[in-house]
Structures are given as structure tokens and as C-alpha cells.
Design a protein around this motif. Sequence first.
Motif, PDB file in Angstrom:
ATOM      1  N   UNK A 299       0.792  -1.222   0.000  1.00 38.67           N
ATOM      2  CA  UNK A 299       0.000   0.000   0.000  1.00 38.67           C
ATOM      3  C   UNK A 299       0.824   1.272   0.000  1.00 38.67           C
ATOM      4  N   UNK A 300       2.152   1.135   0.039  1.00 38.08           N
ATOM      5  CA  UNK A 300       2.993   2.342   0.075  1.00 38.08           C
ATOM      6  C   UNK A 300       2.885   3.155  -1.208  1.00 38.08           C
ATOM      7  N   UNK A 301       2.464   2.540  -2.306  1.00 38.02           N
ATOM      8  CA  UNK A 301       2.325   3.266  -3.575  1.00 38.02           C
ATOM      9  C   UNK A 301       0.891   3.719  -3.815  1.00 38.02           C
ATOM     10  N   UNK A 302       0.054   3.675  -2.786  1.00 38.64           N
ATOM     11  CA  UNK A 302      -1.349   4.086  -2.929  1.00 38.64           C
ATOM     12  C   UNK A 302      -1.567   5.419  -2.197  1.00 38.64           C
ATOM     13  N   UNK A 303      -2.533   5.479  -1.306  1.00 41.58           N
ATOM     14  CA  UNK A 303      -2.903   6.724  -0.622  1.00 41.58           C
ATOM     15  C   UNK A 303      -1.724   7.283   0.179  1.00 41.58           C
ATOM     16  N   UNK A 304      -0.938   6.384   0.781  1.00 47.59           N
ATOM     17  CA  UNK A 304       0.214   6.832   1.568  1.00 47.59           C
ATOM     18  C   UNK A 304       1.191   7.631   0.713  1.00 47.59           C
ATOM     19  N   UNK A 305       1.442   7.180  -0.510  1.00 49.06           N
ATOM     20  CA  UNK A 305       2.351   7.891  -1.410  1.00 49.06           C
ATOM     21  C   UNK A 305       1.795   9.271  -1.752  1.00 49.06           C
ATOM     22  N   UNK A 306       0.488   9.364  -2.002  1.00 52.45           N
ATOM     23  CA  UNK A 306      -0.136  10.645  -2.313  1.00 52.45           C
ATOM     24  C   UNK A 306      -0.048  11.613  -1.142  1.00 52.45           C
ATOM     25  N   UNK A 307       0.073  11.071   0.084  1.00 53.98           N
ATOM     26  CA  UNK A 307       0.157  11.914   1.283  1.00 53.98           C
ATOM     27  C   UNK A 307       1.591  12.171   1.707  1.00 53.98           C
ATOM     28  N   UNK A 308       2.545  11.804   0.854  1.00 53.08           N
ATOM     29  CA  UNK A 308       3.945  12.096   1.142  1.00 53.08           C
ATOM     30  C   UNK A 308       4.720  10.964   1.767  1.00 53.08           C
ATOM     31  N   UNK A 309       4.142   9.769   1.829  1.00 47.34           N
ATOM     32  CA  UNK A 309       4.829   8.639   2.423  1.00 47.34           C
ATOM     33  C   UNK A 309       5.898   8.056   1.519  1.00 47.34           C
ATOM     34  N   UNK A 317       9.568  -6.243   5.364  1.00 47.76           N
ATOM     35  CA  UNK A 317       8.536  -6.389   6.405  1.00 47.76           C
ATOM     36  C   UNK A 317       8.445  -5.122   7.243  1.00 47.76           C
ATOM     37  N   UNK A 318       7.436  -4.322   6.992  1.00 48.16           N
ATOM     38  CA  UNK A 318       7.355  -3.017   7.648  1.00 48.16           C
ATOM     39  C   UNK A 318       5.925  -2.518   7.680  1.00 48.16           C
ATOM     40  N   UNK A 319       5.722  -1.468   8.484  1.00 56.26           N
ATOM     41  CA  UNK A 319       4.471  -0.718   8.538  1.00 56.26           C
ATOM     42  C   UNK A 319       4.790   0.742   8.260  1.00 56.26           C
ATOM     43  N   UNK A 320       3.903   1.424   7.557  1.00 53.22           N
ATOM     44  CA  UNK A 320       4.095   2.842   7.253  1.00 53.22           C
ATOM     45  C   UNK A 320       3.026   3.649   7.976  1.00 53.22           C
ATOM     46  N   UNK A 321       3.469   4.641   8.733  1.00 52.11           N
ATOM     47  CA  UNK A 321       2.559   5.538   9.443  1.00 52.11           C
ATOM     48  C   UNK A 321       2.655   6.912   8.781  1.00 52.11           C
ATOM     49  N   UNK A 322       1.566   7.338   8.115  1.00 52.54           N
ATOM     50  CA  UNK A 322       1.598   8.556   7.308  1.00 52.54           C
ATOM     51  C   UNK A 322       0.442   9.471   7.704  1.00 52.54           C
ATOM     52  N   UNK A 323       0.730  10.715   8.108  1.00 53.23           N
ATOM     53  CA  UNK A 323      -0.354  11.659   8.418  1.00 53.23           C
ATOM     54  C   UNK A 323      -0.961  12.219   7.145  1.00 53.23           C
ATOM     55  N   UNK A 324      -2.262  12.521   7.191  1.00 51.38           N
ATOM     56  CA  UNK A 324      -2.957  13.151   6.068  1.00 51.38           C
ATOM     57  C   UNK A 324      -3.092  14.630   6.375  1.00 51.38           C
ATOM     58  N   UNK A 325      -2.388  15.460   5.624  1.00 56.23           N
ATOM     59  CA  UNK A 325      -2.447  16.918   5.787  1.00 56.23           C
ATOM     60  C   UNK A 325      -2.313  17.335   7.267  1.00 56.23           C
ATOM     61  N   UNK A 326      -1.173  17.043   7.897  1.00 60.07           N
ATOM     62  CA  UNK A 326      -1.011  17.418   9.314  1.00 60.07           C
ATOM     63  C   UNK A 326      -0.910  18.919   9.492  1.00 60.07           C
ATOM     64  N   UNK A 327      -1.368  19.422  10.646  1.00 65.34           N
ATOM     65  CA  UNK A 327      -1.277  20.857  10.929  1.00 65.34           C
ATOM     66  C   UNK A 327       0.177  21.269  11.117  1.00 65.34           C
ATOM     67  N   UNK A 328       0.949  20.394  11.747  1.00 68.65           N
ATOM     68  CA  UNK A 328       2.358  20.694  11.974  1.00 68.65           C
ATOM     69  C   UNK A 328       3.211  20.068  10.879  1.00 68.65           C
TER      70      UNK A 328
END
Length: 432
Positions: A299-309, A317-328
Motif C-alpha cells: 500500500x505504500x504506492x497508494x494513498x500513503x504515497x499521495x500523502x507524502x509517504x 517487512x514493515x508498517x508505514x505511518x503517514x499523516x494526512x495533511x497534518x497541521x504541523x
Amino acid sequence: MNSLVRQRILPWRHTFSTNSRHQTIKPISELPGRISPSYIPRPQNTLLSLQWPFPPRNILITKKKRTPGITNSLIEYSNHLHSTYPAINIILEPGAAQEIHSQVPFPIYTYTEPPPNTSPAHLSDKTDLVCTLGGDGTILRASSLFAHAATVPPILSFAMGTIGFLGEWKFKEYKRAFREVYMSGAVDAYAKLSFPDPLPSSPDDPLDKPLSYADIRGKSMGSSRNARILLRNRLKVGVFGPDGNRINRSTNDGDTYALNEVIVHRGSSPHLKIIDVFVGGRFLTEAVADGMIISSPTGSTAYSLSSGGSIVHPLVPSLLLTPICPRSLSFRPLVLPAETPITLRLGEKNRGREVEVSIDGKRISEGIGVGMEVRVLGEEVKSETGEWCGGVPSIVRGVVGMEEKEEDHWVGGLNALLKFNYPFGDQDGGGR
């Protein structure tokens, strides 16, 4: 089974013709049990080898919806499988089964649409192999049919959609692709089996000839040239309401598996969400954003990539934690070990009191309030005995004709689709 009971199981059956035994839709409960292959590690290679103990019998085919051209391809593909491999049973989604059952001269098997947040009954117990005709969304939908199953059958995907990042094969290659998968690991095991009597025909294409082991023994790939498997790790997701009760409840009360991602987002609310983030059981931060994405490497090339991931290879073997339009702007995407548990909790400070949760594009519930938690962990893909299991076994190109290739198709496909360093305009000055 009497006709009244059958109509309760398959309420659409009364609309079908009863004059022909072929133009029917049957329940998958009538099919034999699932045949599970083995995935054998290969020396000096990250791909696995597919090995069937017996020939696969029950083939689930999913297709891109509302696309007439792909519907025609589905009919062509189904007819080829039935005529060339007479022992094979074709399973379709209910809509596709209704659409084409009267256009093929053999029975079609299907299932009853399940309730929300559950998987179709019997599907994971009956399906040997999954074939997809469409794009990445079709592959995700096929995977979601096994979202509550610990193991997923191998997936043979034909790229017929818009992007096709996950698809491996062109549809025009379907005869050779399926035969290579069907014969993977078959040397002496298949020779001892009896095949149904072939249907009378005079095909021009040798790949259309009804299957007989004697006909293809010299062309079978053998134990050293099996079909190649890229095992894509999934996410193990639990969604809990403020009262602590599980929301993504399945028939066995287990977790939901996601191939791409799980998303906590503000939905139609105009307010940013305040989400408490815990990593490995420890509080990390209070995120203020439109939402949070936890994705798998696939999924790293899906929504996460569009959000800057980051883009992560599916074998990492990993997990990606990606914020969507963070304030900071200081909140950057993270890549964490797959065995690290991540928890997202809707904090008490939220002005908008509700969020929405989606797993692989499917909304779990509306109006999940303060105190809601999403708990995510990477899926284990090896059993206690060291055997490869779990994940989504994706069949990739490993054998082309009689030549064996060990290239990493993900690398070539990444550049072809994302066009890294692609020049702007016509650099040669010779525009057409």
C-alpha cells in the motif's frame, strides 16, 4: 436438497432456465475442498516457488465491474479453462455469475453476498486459485474477499485496468500464464492422476488442446522451474469502539486483514482530528491532521504515497505511518518494523466528535466516537514450523517460454509507471 431450500440459499435461481443443465448457477458449497499449495524457498532469491500437491480444481475469477470489454474477456477465459481443463470449476462473484451464466455452456458457481464486515461463506474453504481481470482495484477486491481468512489462495492477475501496478500479465498471455501456474511443480505427481475424457475438438492453438499429461509432459516446468511467488504481507487490523467492543467483527471474531491500508479520517467533518498515536505500546504524539494512514509495503504506492509517504519494496517487512495533511509540518511519515503494534485513538480534545475508518477502501462504520481505537500489526507469514503461509501470494513472472529469468519486476515496473526523471516536453525538438 429440495427446491424450496435451494431457492432460499440462491434466491435468484427461480429466474433461470430449467431446460438446460448447463445454464445454471450453483452454490460453492457443492464444490470439493480447497487444495493448498506449498511455497518453497529458493536459494539466492527472494521469490518463492509454487508447488501444487494436486492439480487445482476450483478457480475464482474476479473482474472489473461495468466494463463490457472485460466481460467478453471473462467469457473467453472461462470457455478456455473449461474446454482445456475439464476438471476445473469456475467460481464468479454473484453479479458476474448473473451476467454471463447464460452465455457459457457449463455451470457457474458463486456465493451469497455476505453481511457487512464479513467474508463470503465457504469461499476460503473452496478456492484453490484466484484470477483477476482488471486493475489494482480488482486485485484489492479479490483480496478483500479473504479479509477474514488467515490464508489467501495464489492470485494470478491480468492487467486490464487504468494503472495496473500490481498486475503482472497481459490478458493476451492468459493461455500460457495459466498453464504454467497449473503445471507448477508437476512432474511425477500429475502423471499418476487420471484426467477427464477430453472434449472432441480440433484446436488450432496447441494451448487450447484438452489437457492430457502425455501431451505436455515434456513441456511441464518441473520442480526446479516452478511459477514464482511474491508473498505480499498484509496488515492485521482490529477496530474497537469507545466501549471496547470490536467493530470489525467477523464470523469468528478475528481480526480483519488489509492488503493496502487502514485509514482513520475526518470524513465529511470540517474539523481536523486529534489522534493519539501509540507505537509499541508507548505514546508517540498527539497528531492533529485530517487523518492517519497505516499501510503495508504494498500500500505504500497508494494513498500513503499521495500523502507524502515513502515507497517501500513489498518484500520489506514493515508498517508505514503517514499523516494526512497534518497541521504541523514537523510531523513526518514513519517506517516501522512489521512486528511493531500501532494504535490510533480518537482523543478527548476533538471538536468534531466522530471519525470514519476505512480498510482497503471499505468503510467500516460511521460515527465512531471519542475513545475509538484502531490497532494494527503486521501479519505473520511464517508458521511455527517455518513454513511460508499467510500474506497474499502473488504470481509473478519467473519463467518466460522455456527461459528462466530472475529479474525484480517491481523495480522495472516502478520506473515505468511513476516515470522517475521523465523529461518535460519534447527534448529532441522533433515533435510529432
